[in-house]
Design an enzyme around this catalytic site. Structure first.
Site, short mmCIF file in Angstrom:
data_model
loop_
_atom_site.label_atom_id
_atom_site.label_comp_id
_atom_site.label_asym_id
_atom_site.label_seq_id
_atom_site.Cartn_x
_atom_site.Cartn_y
_atom_site.Cartn_z
N ASN A 819 0.29 5.62 41.99
CA ASN A 819 0.09 6.36 40.74
C ASN A 819 -0.71 7.59 41.09
O ASN A 819 -1.95 7.55 41.08
CB ASN A 819 -0.69 5.51 39.71
N MET A 870 4.20 -12.63 42.23
CA MET A 870 3.53 -13.79 42.81
C MET A 870 4.56 -14.87 43.16
O MET A 870 5.34 -15.29 42.32
CB MET A 870 2.51 -14.34 41.81
N SER A 874 7.64 -9.86 49.61
CA SER A 874 7.24 -8.46 49.62
C SER A 874 7.94 -7.80 50.81
O SER A 874 8.44 -8.48 51.71
CB SER A 874 5.73 -8.33 49.76
N HIS A 893 8.07 1.17 43.89
CA HIS A 893 6.72 0.67 44.22
C HIS A 893 6.57 -0.83 44.03
O HIS A 893 5.51 -1.38 44.33
CB HIS A 893 5.67 1.40 43.39
N GLY A 896 8.54 -4.55 39.09
CA GLY A 896 8.65 -4.08 37.71
C GLY A 896 8.77 -5.24 36.74
O GLY A 896 9.57 -6.15 36.93
#
Length: 970
Positions: A819, A870, A874, A893, A896
């Site tokens: 961000n 979670m 990744s 990123h 979502g």
């Protein structure tokens, strides 16, 4: 009841290929097209909110180059979509806080804003009082009302010749604001200027009461004289002692006490003082939220029980679900006792309504009654169009009959303050004495439902709200018929002609009504025989959570007699609040590698995660272990991660592996407000809550051996991912500058396609000052992650008894911000141009050879870190030339969200998610099970799909996949 789903159909999409879409320049204000990266599943998700509309709005801003871009994890944000990227010319372009990481609604003074506790404040009073308030809002995704803290309150001057729009609904609900203020309709958000007579708007049918201020102390330490000092310490730590009238927590405590007097028990259990509540599971879950907001932990127990009942008409058997919410905190139990909760069996105890409730402001009494009726009050029922009495039945031992009557008379006296008259009478019972308080008559029931209603029980509450809307609608029809009665009488008296009398009111009533009025002296008009029953009304007009669609009967364009409009920004992803009853509208990731393998770590994973949880402060409002006064953090804001390393938090070479070296040049601490510094100082060195986490992961797949080797990654290796940001400081910076830019935007004549899309010229004084403050917030975030890295290394050393540097090889792989706004050089139409790139929920992805990449990675490209949800994978990717050519060196990123946090808690249970993850070999340690439910894997998009899209698009290259084995969450 209807489930409201907002689908965006206004923005056209043109498919380019399998994973690329274009938003054509369908609006003449668009300076460039939109470019969306998504597969068929992801694009449908984007169609269901304002993602595409927001992307089109961004394309209208001055100085934008090439495209307004949306990444595959994109979803609705504030102004910009989250997952949005846009590059603006540094001379002609703009800068916008909403495009860097923020999530405002303009209304007339006098507008009533409804708060969590059922009282309202005038919107112009909010600037002084908003820090203490949580506002009610409508969570569209879940279909129910919710609460949110206020991020900020903004005000602006009304421009010369600017007009306002005023709309009035069929029940007299009124709202007035600027032309472009959005209100919620069954079709989605619509600007006030586009609302027409005959349209419907979504209304929260609750009147509430005005706020009344009272000062002074209700309970202080003296009430706990002789108790264990730990009791006082516990309550003080949660700001529950001393208890003051001016603290909004009083409303929460009044609600809890009311419910406890109905369906609660305070008594000894196994030699300990325990507070327990009973009811339906969904009711107790709502109560649990209130307890947690006070810092009180409660355990919910749900079990099935077989029953067999013998009656005169036969024997019945079956299964029932029993739920109990148990608070084991003796300190809180004692506090509730001091506030008036009797200890032991309530039927055997004499007690009255506590004096402090009897003397409290009306809004506190409202919360007490709503909690009490939520537990023991009967649900509102109808016979056709007529409401049946609402009952509150109480029983006690025969010897306490007088006390029981006094207790109910206390309730009756409080209800009368709300215009609710009651009757109290004795009910036959065999073993005890029973009395019933009844609310009878339409006006009394209407006042109860509109000013008090029920709390905690979602079913009672929703039905009560729709019932209030129905009774208001019914009363408005009767009022209209009463007016028709008066008109027809007057015309008949003047002309003696019944035909003329009927002609004047024929659009409202039939001829028989006029005849009864004139010939039979009818005085009290009833609703027509074909009037909707309550059940029909609820089916046609009612929405989940008690919201209702009301018809707009009047729309006016007016010249304001006031000089300011007001806006409110909320933290909740629903981005709305309830005004006059109508619904109106730098974070980063770091990866640390180790020399350990899963075989080394698996036997100690519980110990490791528990140690990480202990050593790294986390949770809502969590505070760091370093105590800095707000006046001492300027060096942090200037030097970022370098400050942390200089203080001993890490190694000098760490800085080489951070985006921008962990420090953006040009940060100005003087551009950061005192309020922002006060919020940030105690949080420095803490993880926070929500989707922020520490995750112990195993590299389970390598896609590109050469790049993985350059990054120091190998299959089976244990790594640690850290996701957190600038905490409250960064959010406050955005809030502060949104207010400043709202006042400045007209000065610069910048197009304003959406009130949320506030911006100023990048080279303006306001733009440069914000950019300096944003850099300071980014530096705070890098310092924060650097301190956490240090404590992660210490935790590994504590568990494995090895040196993090020499033995464990705990080097940082990389640290990326997602961000942020950056001045960068990019090629546009064959020319090199300097731009200010806004990346909101997007990550930089520079290609091999780029000078901004650390030398050790320059041959292979910048590491890109993509956290999953979670319990899911990744990814590590690498930046590409494709990203430079298409997306200004940017990629996605993360996964979502597809469910809001509150929706996730309704769909998932934290303990069950934790247990399921444990069965899959993932140990989770969290500050609360609520956080685990909020972050359930099912609450997010499939990260594999998201990563697949960016890989196929060539805007990032797959390098490695990691799966979690341990998670620490706030």
């Amino acid at each position: 009841m209807i489930i409201l789903r907002v689908v965006n159909v206004a923005v056209p999409l043109k498919r380019i290929d399998k994973i690329r879409w274009e938003i054509p320049k369908f609006d003449k204000r668009m300076k460039v097209p939109g470019r969306v990266y998504a597969d068929d599943v992801l694009i449908e998700k984007m169609r269901q909110d304002r993602t595409l509309e927001q992307a089109a709005n961004v394309a209208m801003l001055p100085g934008i180059y090439k495209y307004s871009i949306v990444m595959p994890d994109g979803h609705q944000g504030y102004g910009f979509p989250i997952g949005g990227v846009a590059a603006f010319d540094i001379k002609e372009g703009v800068i916008s806080p909403g495009g860097i990481g923020y999530d405002i609604n303009c209304l007339a003074p006098g507008t009533k804003v409804l708060t969590e506790h059922g009282y309202w404040l005038k919107i112009e009073e909010m600037p002084e009082k908003f820090k203490l308030q949580r506002l009610r809002l409508y969570n569209i995704e879940e279909g129910h009302n919710d609460f949110s803290r206020v991020a900020f309150v903004a005000e602006r001057n009304i421009e010369k010749d600017e007009t306002a729009i005023r709309i009035v609904t069929e029940t007299g609900t009124l709202i007035e604001g600027s032309e472009d203020h959005p209100v919620l309709t069954p079709q989605g958000y619509v600007y006030l200027k586009n609302i027409k007579e005959g349209d419907y708007v979504i209304v929260y049918p609750f009147e509430g009461v005005p706020y009344e201020e009272k000062k002074g102390i209700i309970i202080d330490e003296s009430a706990f004289e002789g108790e264990d000092p730990q009791v006082i310490k516990f309550l003080k730590e949660r700001n529950l002692l001393p208890l003051r009238w001016e603290d909004p927590k009083i409303g929460t405590l009044a609600r809890i006490l009311g419910f406890a007097l109905g369906d609660g028990h305070l008594g000894e259990m196994g030699g300990r003082l325990v507070l327990a509540f009973y009811g339906r599971e969904e009711t107790l879950r709502e109560l649990k939220k209130d307890l947690e907001s006070l810092g009180i932990k409660a355990n919910l127990y749900v079990r099935e029980k077989n029953y067999r009942i013998k009656t005169e008409s036969g024997e019945y058997s079956g299964k029932t679900v029993l739920a109990e919410l148990r608070v084991s905190s003796r300190s809180f139990a004692l506090l509730l006792e001091k506030l008036g909760m009797p200890r032991g069996e309530k039927t055997k105890k004499a007690y009255r309504i506590p004096v402090w409730i009897m003397e409290a402001p009306l809004w506190v009494k409202r919360n007490f009654l709503a909690g009490f009726f939520g537990a023991d009050g009967s649900i509102v029922e109808f016979k056709g169009t007529t409401p049946l009495p609402i009952h509150l039945t109480q029983a006690k031992d025969v010897a306490l009959e007088e006390n029981l009557k006094e207790f109910l008379y206390d309730i009756s006296r409080i209800l009368e303050e709300f215009g609710v008259k009651t009757t109290i009478y004795k009910v036959n019972s065999k073993k005890s004495v029973t009395y019933r308080l009844s609310i009878v008559g339409e006006e009394n029931i209407r006042n109860f439902l509109g000013k008090i209603n029920y709390e905690y029980d979602p079913k009672k509450k929703a039905k009560g709200l729709i019932a209030y809307a129905y009774l208001k609608f019914k009363e408005s029809v009767k009022k209209e018929r009463r007016k028709a009665m008066e008109i027809s009488k007057k015309i008949y008296e003047e002309t003696g002609n019944i035909d003329r009398a009927y002609k004047a009111v024929k659009d409202i009533v039939n001829r028989r009504f006029v005849e009864r009025t004139i010939y039979e002296g009818e005085r009290n008009p009833r609703v027509p025989k074909n009037f909707l029953t309550f059940e029909e009304f609820a089916k046609e007009r009612g929405y989940e959570g008690g919201f209702v669609a009301e018809k707009v009967v009047k729309v006016e364009r007016i010249k304001p007699e006031y000089d300011r409009f007001y806006d409110i920004g909320v933290y909740h992803e629903a981005h709305n609040f309830i005004a006059n009853g109508i619904v109106v509208h730098n974070c980063g990731v770091r990866l640390i590698r180790t020399n350990l393998t899963e075989k080394d770590v698996r036997p100690k994973i519980k110990q490791l995660v528990d140690t990480l949880f202990k050593n790294v402060p986390s949770g809502v409002g969590s505070q760091g272990k370093v105590r800095l006064h707000w006046t001492q953090i300027d060096d942090v804001l200037v030097d970022g991660a370098k400050w942390a390393v200089d203080q001993g938090y890490g190694w000098e070479r760490d800085l080489e592996r951070l985006e921008e070296g962990g420090r953006m040049e040009g940060a100005d601490p003087d551009a950061v407000s005192q309020r922002a510094k006060q919020r940030g100082a105690p949080q420095l060195g803490s993880l926070g809550s929500g989707n922020h986490f520490l995750e112990v992961q195993v590299v389970d797949k390598i896609f590109d051996e050469e790049i993985a080797k350059a990054y120091g990654l190998f299959e089976g290796q244990v790594v640690v991912m850290v996701h957190t940001g600038s905490r409250g400081l960064g959010h406050q910076v955005a809030s502060d500058y949104l207010r400043i830019m709202e006042r400045a935007i007209r000065k610069y004549g910048i197009p304003w396609p959406d009130r949320e899309l506030v911006s100023v010229p990048f080279q303006s004084e306001e733009g440069q000052r914000y950019f300096s403050a944003m850099k300071a917030a980014a530096n705070f975030a890098w310092a924060n992650r650097q301190m956490i890295t240090h404590w992660v290394r210490e935790s590994f050393q504590e568990v494995f008894r090895q040196d993090p540097e020499g033995d464990l090889g705990m080097e940082i792989v990389y640290d990326v911000a997602h961000n942020i706004g950056k001045v960068e050089e990019h090629e546009v139409d064959g020319k090199k141009v300097k731009v200010i790139v806004h990346r909101k929920g997007a990550t930089r992805a520079f290609p091999p050879g780029h000078e901004a990449i650390p030398k050790i990675y320059r041959d292979v490209g910048q590491p890109v870190l993509i956290p999953g949800s979670m319990g899911t994978a990744s990814y590590v990717l690498a930046g590409t030339e494709g990203a430079m050519a298409e997306t200004f060196g940017s990629t996605c990123h993360g996964a979502g969200r597809v469910l809001s946090r509150a929706a996730a808690t309704r769909q998932y249970r934290g303990d069950r998610i934790r247990d399921e993850l444990l069965r899959r070999g993932i140990y989770v340690r969290a500050a609360s099970m609520r956080v685990v439910a909020e972050e359930a894997p099912g609450a997010y998009k499939n990260v594999d799909n998201v990563v697949k899209v960016v890989s196929e698009a060539g805007i990032a290259k797959l390098v490695a996949r990691m799966r979690p084995i341990g998670v620490a969450k706030g």
